[in-house]
Design an enzyme around this catalytic site. Sequence first.
Site, mmCIF file in Angstrom:
data_model
loop_
_atom_site.group_PDB
_atom_site.id
_atom_site.type_symbol
_atom_site.label_atom_id
_atom_site.label_comp_id
_atom_site.label_asym_id
_atom_site.label_seq_id
_atom_site.Cartn_x
_atom_site.Cartn_y
_atom_site.Cartn_z
ATOM 1 N N HIS A 186 0.807 -1.219 -0.023
ATOM 2 C CA HIS A 186 -0.064 -0.136 -0.128
ATOM 3 C C HIS A 186 0.972 1.357 -0.075
ATOM 4 O O HIS A 186 1.825 1.441 0.519
ATOM 5 C CB HIS A 186 -0.849 0.059 1.138
ATOM 6 C CG HIS A 186 -1.725 -1.157 1.288
ATOM 7 N ND1 HIS A 186 -2.217 -1.697 2.708
ATOM 8 C CD2 HIS A 186 -2.417 -1.994 0.424
ATOM 9 C CE1 HIS A 186 -2.826 -2.688 2.390
ATOM 10 N NE2 HIS A 186 -2.938 -3.015 1.192
ATOM 11 N N LYS A 204 6.495 6.497 7.291
ATOM 12 C CA LYS A 204 5.831 5.626 8.477
ATOM 13 C C LYS A 204 6.922 5.009 9.313
ATOM 14 O O LYS A 204 8.180 4.648 8.692
ATOM 15 C CB LYS A 204 5.232 4.232 7.689
ATOM 16 C CG LYS A 204 4.091 4.694 7.073
ATOM 17 C CD LYS A 204 3.212 3.280 6.358
ATOM 18 C CE LYS A 204 2.137 3.529 5.390
ATOM 19 N NZ LYS A 204 1.507 2.383 4.900
ATOM 20 N N TYR A 214 1.532 1.384 13.341
ATOM 21 C CA TYR A 214 2.291 2.473 12.437
ATOM 22 C C TYR A 214 2.242 3.639 12.977
ATOM 23 O O TYR A 214 1.158 3.981 13.607
ATOM 24 C CB TYR A 214 1.235 2.334 11.314
ATOM 25 C CG TYR A 214 0.803 1.291 10.582
ATOM 26 C CD1 TYR A 214 1.048 0.720 9.296
ATOM 27 C CD2 TYR A 214 -0.001 0.221 11.170
ATOM 28 C CE1 TYR A 214 0.408 -0.268 8.593
ATOM 29 C CE2 TYR A 214 -0.589 -0.789 10.628
ATOM 30 C CZ TYR A 214 -0.314 -1.209 9.368
ATOM 31 O OH TYR A 214 -0.886 -1.793 8.691
ATOM 32 N N ASP A 255 -6.470 -6.078 -2.001
ATOM 33 C CA ASP A 255 -5.227 -6.494 -2.357
ATOM 34 C C ASP A 255 -4.895 -7.388 -3.380
ATOM 35 O O ASP A 255 -3.685 -7.474 -3.982
ATOM 36 C CB ASP A 255 -4.246 -6.976 -1.150
ATOM 37 C CG ASP A 255 -4.174 -5.995 0.043
ATOM 38 O OD1 ASP A 255 -4.343 -4.673 -0.348
ATOM 39 O OD2 ASP A 255 -3.779 -6.205 1.091
#
Length: 183
Positions: A61, A71, A131, A169
């Site tokens: 992603h 991130k 995250y 996905d």
Amino acid sequence: MKVTDTPIAGLKIIEPDVYGDSRGYFSETYNESRYDAAGIRVRFVQDNQSFSSRGVVRGLHFQKPPYSQAKLVSCIMGEVLDVALDLRSDSPTYGQSFAVVLSGENHKQFFIPKGFAHGFSVLSEKALFAYKCDELYHPEAEGGVLLTDPDLHIDWQIPAQEMILSEKDTKHPLLSELPKDLF
């Protein structure tokens, strides 16, 4: 804390100091001034968690500009294989990926700057994943790369027939189908 650069510029593995005794352990998982000193100069604005079972593979992603995200990720409980894919058009490592095992036991963190797609596979029975993001989530900016794209040569350490994937996905484009100047 120990910071290790990877073969792909910008990706860093962080090993926070962990202090343990008979009661368990204590670790400072984020301190802005220490991360700044280590070259990680971002302002995190959103924290996320996901809980998954063995065989779940999430990714690859990213968020498209102007909402792309850096991130700082970690696995609080369990074990995952964490993967970052370089999508920076001006990078000599465009299209290359790097993977690291993150776990509740090794306490490692992985810093992924803007311009990368990200995903992970769950190697333990259960995993709690965290995250920190420097940009808020914007659904209209969602993007992805098919995590089973054969040109990526990513070994997710989960046999294909055991992978648990979201429908979304399975529909991402191949890397070769993305505009090369995305980032």
